[in-house]
Motif scaffolding. Structure first.
Motif, short mmCIF file in Angstrom:
data_model
loop_
_atom_site.label_atom_id
_atom_site.label_comp_id
_atom_site.label_asym_id
_atom_site.label_seq_id
_atom_site.Cartn_x
_atom_site.Cartn_y
_atom_site.Cartn_z
N VAL A 56 0.55 -1.17 -0.05
CA VAL A 56 0.11 -0.03 0.16
C VAL A 56 0.73 0.89 -0.58
CG1 VAL A 56 -1.43 1.22 1.12
CG2 VAL A 56 -1.76 -1.11 1.27
N TRP A 57 2.18 0.52 0.42
CA TRP A 57 2.30 2.30 1.09
C TRP A 57 3.87 2.58 -0.12
CZ3 TRP A 57 8.04 3.44 0.15
CH2 TRP A 57 8.62 3.87 1.03
N ALA A 58 4.39 1.62 -1.11
CA ALA A 58 4.83 1.80 -2.37
C ALA A 58 3.73 1.94 -3.68
CB ALA A 58 5.01 0.25 -2.67
N ALA A 59 2.08 1.84 -3.38
CA ALA A 59 1.86 2.08 -3.96
C ALA A 59 1.44 3.43 -4.19
CB ALA A 59 -0.03 1.09 -3.92
N THR A 60 1.82 4.31 -3.51
CA THR A 60 1.55 5.79 -2.79
C THR A 60 2.56 6.60 -4.23
OG1 THR A 60 0.63 5.29 -0.36
CG2 THR A 60 0.83 7.39 -1.77
N PRO A 61 1.15 7.86 -4.50
CA PRO A 61 2.20 8.39 -6.24
C PRO A 61 3.13 9.32 -5.50
CG PRO A 61 -0.41 8.87 -6.15
CD PRO A 61 -0.29 7.68 -5.04
N GLU A 62 3.21 9.57 -4.62
CA GLU A 62 4.40 10.34 -3.43
C GLU A 62 5.25 9.27 -2.86
OE1 GLU A 62 1.27 11.11 -0.78
OE2 GLU A 62 0.92 10.44 -2.73
N ASN A 63 5.37 8.74 -3.00
CA ASN A 63 6.40 7.62 -2.72
C ASN A 63 6.69 6.82 -3.69
OD1 ASN A 63 5.80 8.32 0.40
ND2 ASN A 63 4.30 6.41 0.62
N LYS A 64 7.44 7.71 -4.62
CA LYS A 64 7.94 6.78 -5.89
C LYS A 64 9.36 6.27 -5.90
CE LYS A 64 4.50 8.19 -9.32
NZ LYS A 64 4.45 9.02 -10.52
N VAL A 65 9.69 5.16 -4.98
CA VAL A 65 11.27 5.19 -4.63
C VAL A 65 11.35 3.81 -5.16
CG1 VAL A 65 11.54 6.67 -2.75
CG2 VAL A 65 11.19 4.45 -2.21
N THR A 66 12.35 3.38 -5.99
CA THR A 66 12.80 1.93 -6.43
C THR A 66 12.99 0.53 -4.83
OG1 THR A 66 13.15 3.15 -8.08
CG2 THR A 66 14.29 0.98 -7.59
N ILE A 67 12.57 -0.26 -4.59
CA ILE A 67 12.47 -0.90 -3.97
C ILE A 67 13.01 -1.81 -3.84
CG2 ILE A 67 10.90 -2.34 -2.43
CD1 ILE A 67 8.62 -0.16 -2.34
N VAL A 68 14.18 -2.17 -3.62
CA VAL A 68 15.05 -3.80 -3.13
C VAL A 68 14.98 -4.54 -2.37
CG1 VAL A 68 17.46 -5.25 -4.16
CG2 VAL A 68 16.25 -2.76 -5.58
N LYS A 69 13.91 -5.72 -2.45
CA LYS A 69 14.11 -6.92 -1.84
C LYS A 69 15.12 -7.40 -1.09
CE LYS A 69 9.51 -6.49 -1.29
NZ LYS A 69 8.15 -7.13 -1.55
N LYS A 70 15.81 -7.77 -0.30
CA LYS A 70 16.66 -9.44 0.26
C LYS A 70 16.10 -9.11 1.43
CE LYS A 70 20.21 -6.32 3.17
NZ LYS A 70 21.16 -6.72 3.26
N GLU A 71 16.18 -10.97 1.49
CA GLU A 71 15.02 -11.62 2.44
C GLU A 71 16.41 -12.31 3.16
OE1 GLU A 71 11.58 -13.46 0.05
OE2 GLU A 71 13.48 -14.73 0.37
N ARG A 72 15.78 -12.22 4.45
CA ARG A 72 16.89 -12.94 5.55
C ARG A 72 15.99 -14.10 6.61
NH1 ARG A 72 22.27 -11.91 5.07
NH2 ARG A 72 22.85 -11.26 7.07
N TYR A 73 16.28 -15.01 6.97
CA TYR A 73 15.82 -15.48 8.39
C TYR A 73 15.61 -14.61 9.52
CZ TYR A 73 16.14 -19.50 6.00
OH TYR A 73 15.98 -21.08 4.63
N ASN A 74 14.30 -14.65 10.12
CA ASN A 74 14.09 -14.28 11.70
C ASN A 74 13.14 -14.21 12.10
OD1 ASN A 74 13.04 -10.99 13.06
ND2 ASN A 74 15.53 -10.75 12.48
N SER A 75 13.12 -14.16 13.46
CA SER A 75 11.79 -14.59 14.74
C SER A 75 10.02 -13.67 14.33
CB SER A 75 12.25 -14.61 16.36
OG SER A 75 12.51 -13.25 16.10
N ALA A 76 10.72 -13.08 13.15
CA ALA A 76 9.78 -12.02 12.45
C ALA A 76 8.84 -12.71 12.13
CB ALA A 76 10.20 -10.17 11.72
N PRO A 77 7.51 -12.49 11.72
CA PRO A 77 6.37 -13.41 10.33
C PRO A 77 7.29 -12.82 9.18
CG PRO A 77 5.34 -12.55 12.53
CD PRO A 77 6.52 -11.90 12.19
N GLU A 78 6.86 -14.02 8.61
CA GLU A 78 7.46 -14.10 7.07
C GLU A 78 6.81 -12.90 6.69
OE1 GLU A 78 7.42 -16.87 2.86
OE2 GLU A 78 7.03 -18.26 4.83
N GLY A 79 7.88 -12.04 5.81
CA GLY A 79 7.14 -11.44 4.93
C GLY A 79 7.42 -10.08 5.55
#
Length: 594
Positions: free
Chosen positions: A375-398
């Motif tokens: 939702v945040w990335a789809a807002t027009p004033e938040n036009k940034v290029t998002i690059v994701k990297k995945e890491r194991y963590n105790s937080a919920p997946e995603g």
């Protein structure tokens, strides 16, 4: 006994000596007389104890027992001294002044000697009093008298008072500074002081000063007709009334005569209630700009391209600075550093701030779920290029667990924002026998991959290496179990591996060394094994034999070959299941029986 007799003899001799040659002491008030030397000698053969005013014979000591046996000495008679005769003038000894003294220690003759009274000289008394007064005066001067001269601080500043107090070790706790408005004195200037200038004070003397707070900013000042006043008249009006927030700007102007008011801007208050603290800006003309100078125009809100065209025509250099703006469009001018109407020589620099448009304001994205991030990335004033990297963590997946740009950062649209997304915990297996029979190196690689994504797992053949008829290939996994960081068996699942592992878990494996079955073996030795014996060994140990003739051989000679034709020599190990070829010399034809 002998010691006391010697003492009396010595005393008698001493008295004779004193009576013959001693001089009278003028300061001796009382003289004691004693028995004559002759009488003392009469008693030297007896022992005496001396009590107050009498002489008594000493009692003989009682017998004592030695070593437990009683010893009784012979009784001895204690001599009884004769009563001493009363002293007479003829028998009395001489005193030091030549007079006769009593014969007994029990009698004394007292004589009072009169002394002249002491008289103090009046001159000495007066001199002593004067000296005492001088000493008291010196003590008071050096230890108690004020010595620090008090300066005149009127017209000087509070800082001057502080510097003087520090220089003279004045206790600042005793300095009180009261403040009041004053038109005569500027702010922080001393108006009065309680200690008179020139007086002497001590370093602990309490001091009180009155300092100026400056002119009262709330005092109402009559507002003049500025449009009909000259520059000097306006400056005198400002200085006389000590206006605090009234400023004069000068600028070139071809319409208004030099030193006259172009306009003014009263930002606080009105002309009818104008005070000393009101904010007033007055723009005064400098007249037309001189030759070789350029009058600066207002470029705020115009595009930078328009400014560049004007600057090139006027031979003005530009200094461009970019800034984000929520109100000014991208490429337009937000501000300029030279005011409208002021002049700039040709070749001079004009600085402007150009809008970069609205900035993308990076929030704290840590904790965002996948849906919230979308939702945040789809807002027009938040036009940034998002690059994701995945890491194991105790937080919920995603879930977002890290970001490359700090919260609150403003960036251009299209800026790369790297986000770290949680993979949750490492999942070793999807079925209970996922790793049985696999090479243990495959599991080691899986651990390495997991560690590359933030896990801290460890794996090894800690359960040992054994043979296995089920997993006959060396290196195959026979068993495995999952442990926590301390090496304790995880409590859930058949072996603790059925659910997500902890980030720092361990995997213990048992690895096959090969089949447990041992095949039959023997060694070929042509020197000891004849053909019949060799055939018997092969048959007993499961070695398959094929026979062939070799014309190069004769008699009982034979050679052994593998099925591929490779020669088997003495010392070669033959195992169960192997196929060999035995070559022998050609056999002669068998003659038929008669």
């Amino acid at each position: 006994m002998n010691e006391k007799k010697d003492f009396l003899s010595s005393l008698a001799d001493e008295l004779d000596t004193k009576n013959e040659g001693a001089a009278k002491d003028d300061f001796e008030i009382y003289h004691a007389s004693s028995k004559s030397a002759a009488e003392l000698r009469n008693f030297k053969d007896q022992d005496y104890d001396f009590a107050e005013n009498s002489v008594q014979p000493k009692t003989a000591p009682k017998p004592t027992s030695m070593g437990g046996a009683s010893a009784t000495p012979k009784a001895t008679a204690t001599p009884t001294p004769k009563q001493a005769p009363k002293p007479t003038p003829q028998s009395a000894g001489s005193l030091r002044d030549g007079k006769k003294s009593p014969h007994s220690f029990q009698q004394e003759e007292l004589k009072k000697i009169d002394k002249k009274p002491f008289k103090l000289d009046p001159k000495i008394l007066i001199a002593g009093i004067i000296g005492l007064i001088a000493i008291i005066g010196l003590v008071w001067f050096f230890f108690f008298a004020p010595k620090i001269p008090m300066p005149d601080f009127v017209g000087k500043t509070i800082n001057d008072v502080g510097a003087w107090a520090k220089q003279n070790n004045i206790e600042t706790a005793g300095i009180i500074i009261n403040k009041e408005y004053s038109l005569e004195y500027d702010k922080d200037v001393i108006i009065s002081q309680d200690q008179k200038a020139g007086s002497k004070i001590k370093n602990d003397t309490a001091l009180t000063f009155v300092a100026s707070k400056g002119a009262d900013p709330d005092e109402v000042i009559a507002f003049p007709d500025l449009m009909n006043m000259t520059y000097s008249e306006i400056k005198d009006w400002i200085d006389t009334n000590k206006l605090q927030k009234t400023k004069i700007n000068t600028q070139y102007n071809t319409l208004v005569e030099k030193d006259l008011v172009i306009n003014y801007d009263l930002k606080t208050g009105t002309e009818s209630n104008f005070t000393r603290g009101s904010t007033l800006t007055i723009n005064i003309s400098k007249g037309p700009a001189p030759a070789g100078t350029v009058a600066i125009e207002n470029f705020v809100g115009k595009t930078y391209a328009e400014l560049e065209q004007w600057a090139n025509s006027k031979k003005i250099l530009l200094e461009k600075t970019e800034a984000y703006s929520d109100t000014v469009e991208t490429g337009k001018i937000i501000s300029q550093n030279i005011k409208v109407g002021e002049s700039l020589e040709e070749g001079g620099k004009l600085g402007v701030v150009v809008s970069k448009g609205k900035a993308v304001k990076i929030p704290n994205l840590v904790g965002y779920t996948k849906e919230m991030l979308d939702v945040w990335a789809a807002t027009p004033e938040n036009k940034v290029t998002i690059v994701k990297k995945e890491r194991y963590n105790s937080a919920p997946e995603g879930t977002v667990i890290g970001q490359s740009l700090a919260a609150g950062t403003q960036v251009d649209q299209g800026t790369v924002l790297e986000l770290t997304i949680s993979l949750y915990m490492p999942q070793l297996e999807t079925n209970s026998r996922a790793w049985y029979g696999k090479d243990y190196l495959e599991l080691i690689k899986w651990v390495d991959d997991a560690n590359g994504k933030g896990a801290s797992l460890a794996a090894g053949a800690w359960a040992g290496e054994v043979c296995s008829d089920e997993y006959k290939t060396p290196g195959q996994i026979i068993e495995y179990s999952c442990l926590d960081a301390s090496g304790n068996q995880l409590p859930y699942g058949a072996n603790g591996c059925a659910r997500p592992m902890p980030i720092d878990g361990k995997i213990s494996m048992k690895v096959s060394t090969g089949s447990c079955y041992v095949s039959k073996k023997f060694k070929y030795d042509s020197s000891t094994q004849d053909l019949s014996m060799f055939k018997a060994l092969c048959s007993a140990n499961g070695v398959t034999i094929s026979m062939a003739e070799d014309s190069a051989l004769s008699g009982s000679e034979y050679n052994v070959y593998r099925s591929n034709g490779e020669a088997i020599v003495t010392g070669t190990e033959l195992t169960e299941g192997m196929s060999i070829v035995i070559k022998t010399a050609p056999q002669p034809p068998v003659s038929p029986a008669p």
